[in-house]
Design a protein around this motif. Structure first.
Motif, short mmCIF file in Angstrom:
data_model
loop_
_atom_site.label_atom_id
_atom_site.label_comp_id
_atom_site.label_asym_id
_atom_site.label_seq_id
_atom_site.Cartn_x
_atom_site.Cartn_y
_atom_site.Cartn_z
N GLY A 331 41.18 48.07 -27.69
CA GLY A 331 42.44 48.35 -26.74
C GLY A 331 43.63 48.27 -27.53
N TYR A 332 44.01 47.29 -28.19
CA TYR A 332 45.20 46.89 -28.73
C TYR A 332 45.26 48.17 -30.06
CZ TYR A 332 45.33 42.27 -26.95
OH TYR A 332 45.68 41.31 -26.32
N GLN A 333 44.08 48.76 -30.57
CA GLN A 333 44.35 49.51 -31.46
C GLN A 333 44.80 50.95 -30.78
OE1 GLN A 333 40.25 49.75 -33.53
NE2 GLN A 333 40.67 48.23 -34.78
N LEU A 334 44.07 51.16 -29.74
CA LEU A 334 44.36 52.39 -28.96
C LEU A 334 45.99 52.31 -28.55
CD1 LEU A 334 41.29 53.04 -26.95
CD2 LEU A 334 42.12 54.51 -28.49
N ARG A 335 46.26 51.25 -28.05
CA ARG A 335 47.76 50.95 -27.69
C ARG A 335 48.78 51.03 -28.79
NH1 ARG A 335 50.02 45.78 -24.43
NH2 ARG A 335 52.12 46.28 -24.26
N GLU A 336 48.72 50.63 -30.04
CA GLU A 336 49.28 50.74 -31.02
C GLU A 336 49.09 52.29 -31.46
OE1 GLU A 336 50.08 47.92 -35.14
OE2 GLU A 336 47.76 48.93 -34.88
N ALA A 337 48.20 53.16 -31.14
CA ALA A 337 48.18 54.38 -31.66
C ALA A 337 49.15 55.23 -30.64
CB ALA A 337 46.78 55.02 -31.50
N GLY A 338 49.38 54.74 -29.57
CA GLY A 338 50.08 55.52 -28.52
C GLY A 338 49.59 55.59 -27.35
N ALA A 339 48.36 55.27 -27.05
CA ALA A 339 47.89 55.81 -25.72
C ALA A 339 48.83 55.13 -24.72
CB ALA A 339 46.59 54.95 -25.64
N ASP A 340 49.13 55.82 -23.47
CA ASP A 340 49.96 55.36 -22.33
C ASP A 340 49.14 54.38 -21.40
OD1 ASP A 340 52.18 57.28 -22.51
OD2 ASP A 340 50.64 58.55 -22.79
N ASP A 341 47.92 54.42 -21.04
CA ASP A 341 47.04 53.66 -20.44
C ASP A 341 45.65 53.42 -21.26
OD1 ASP A 341 48.59 53.04 -18.36
OD2 ASP A 341 48.03 54.78 -17.20
N VAL A 342 45.27 52.26 -21.14
CA VAL A 342 44.22 51.80 -22.00
C VAL A 342 43.54 51.07 -21.05
CG1 VAL A 342 43.15 50.65 -23.81
CG2 VAL A 342 45.26 51.86 -24.06
#
Length: 446
Positions: A331-342
């Motif tokens: 989830g942190y990796q996706l958030r760092e990639a720019g995901a708005d909601d994880v």
């Protein structure tokens, strides 16, 4: 038996085998019902072992192999209504006796014969595997076991069985084959069993990937004939629910997946979906990512999911990205990639089950709901701090004391929240929700 003529001996052998089968079918259940009445598990185990030893002794009396008797006893017990109880009771003996069997077999191998006849042993071992594999492959085709399952059936049973050692021993005792030939054939059986793990490795490395490639990669991506404001990448057990929910609200979607089976499952419930790799930028462009309002990333590949989010947020920053995470780190990796909601795939289901666990332990259902909601609020309150601490680990630090301290702080805050009195919020305290604004394409270009 020694003084009986051959025809009488044959009749006695048939009668002994028949009595074992008939007696096991009709008398076995009566025996075990009587034993169960004693209420002693040890008596049940002793009765099962006694039955095996007794049948093996009967086979010895009629000049047959005791191993054949044990084999017949196993068949009789396997068809009994008490087979599961018997299997559970003799489980401690199974590993011990099986190990003893193979130790005996290994001790009986003549390595001088192996050194002298290694070419013959190797050739015969390979020949046995090839011949059995051909026969099994034909049977798989006849019984319509096709594809990778057919090859798994073929390769897993291509070796000579351990019962071959028993047959060879009995053949030598009955003067059917000479001892020298028996030693060579024992090595052949042992070699074929030794090569079995290699067959499984060949299946995993060569056969299975080939069928997956033929099934997916060799097929060209579908031609996407329409576009929609919502693109769903990945329509497995997670993405299907999202697609069904959107369709139920008459929201147009374009569903993509790299597994043809998932696509067919979605088409069976009349949801338009397309075969293709969502990580391909050209496929996303064809699906209308430039004009889409929402992208849902629900694929089962961690790295590809992060790659899709990075690409979309870099080139199409106004697309709202919802991503499914496998765990907190992903989830942190996706958030760092720019995901708005994880959203973690197990987060809300674990919360729901945790609430049921509290209820099962006597907590009032409403109070359990309040506790799970407090858990969510506590997680959200510390999410940014934990994310910033995680970045330090991601930058090359093997361990971050700050992350550990913050996580313990989260646990302490959670314990405090769990023991506080919960009050229902007033209407005026609940923020008014407004739909997210989406800029037009003209505004995006400006």
């Amino acid at each position: 038996m020694a003084h009986l003529p051959a025809w009488a001996h044959a009749l006695v052998v048939v009668a002994a085998i028949g009595s074992v089968i008939v007696g096991g079918y009709y008398l076995g259940p009566l025996l075990f019902r009587y034993v169960i009445g004693s209420g002693l598990r040890e008596v049940f185990t002793a009765s099962a072992l006694m039955l095996v030893i007794g049948i093996a002794a009967l086979m010895s009396l009629v000049n047959l192999s005791p191993a054949l008797g044990a084999f017949l006893a196993g068949i009789v017990l396997a068809n009994s209504e008490f087979k599961h109880e018997i299997e559970a009771n003799i489980e401690p003996f199974k590993g011990l006796l099986l190990g003893l069997f193979f130790i005996t077999v290994g001790a009986g191998i003549n390595f001088d014969v192996l050194a002298a006849e290694w070419a013959t042993v190797l050739g015969l071992g390979i020949a046995v595997i090839v011949v059995k594999a051909v026969i099994l492959l034909v049977l798989a085709l006849l019984f319509k076991v096709r594809g990778s399952n057919g090859w798994l059936f073929t390769l897993s049973l291509a070796q000579a069985g351990e019962f071959g050692f028993v047959l060879l021993t009995y053949s030598v005792q009955s003067n059917v084959i000479p001892v020298a030939l028996s030693q060579v054939l024992s090595l052949v059986v042992a070699l074929s069993m030794f090569l079995t793990p290699l067959l499984f490795i060949a299946y995993d490395r060569l056969v299975l990937p080939r069928y997956q490639i033929v099934k997916n990669d060799d097929r060209e991506a579908d031609t996407i004939a329409e576009q929609a404001p919502v693109i769903v990448a990945g329509v497995g057990r997670f993405g299907q629910i999202i697609c069904r929910l959107l369709r139920a609200n008459n929201i147009p979607i374009v569903a993509l997946d790299h597994e043809i089976e998932q696509i067919e499952n979605l088409r069976n419930i009349r949801i338009k979906s397309y075969f293709g790799d969502a990580s391909r930028s050209d496929l996303l462009e064809t699906a209308g990512i430039e004009h889409a309002r929402l992208l849902v990333v629900a694929i089962d590949d961690r790295e590809r999911a992060v790659g899709i989010v990075k690409h979309v947020k870099q080139f199409y920053p106004n697309v709202w990205v919802l991503a499914r995470a496998f765990d907190r780190g992903h989830g942190y990796q996706l958030r760092e990639a720019g995901a708005d909601d994880v959203i973690s795939e197990t987060y809300h289901s674990a919360l729901e089950l945790g609430g049921h666990a509290l209820t099962a332990m006597g907590v009032h259902p409403m109070r359990a709901k309040q506790m799970t909601w407090a858990f969510v609020q506590n997680e959200d309150a510390h999410a940014d701090e934990l994310f910033e601490a995680w970045k330090e680990i991601d930058e090359g630090i093997s361990f971050s004391p700050r992350y550990g301290e913050l996580f313990m702080k989260l646990e302490e805050a959670l314990n405090t929240a769990m023991h506080q009195d919960w009050h229902e919020p007033h209407r005026e305290d609940v923020p008014i929700w407004t739909a997210p604004a989406h800029e037009s394409n003209d505004q995006q270009e400006k």
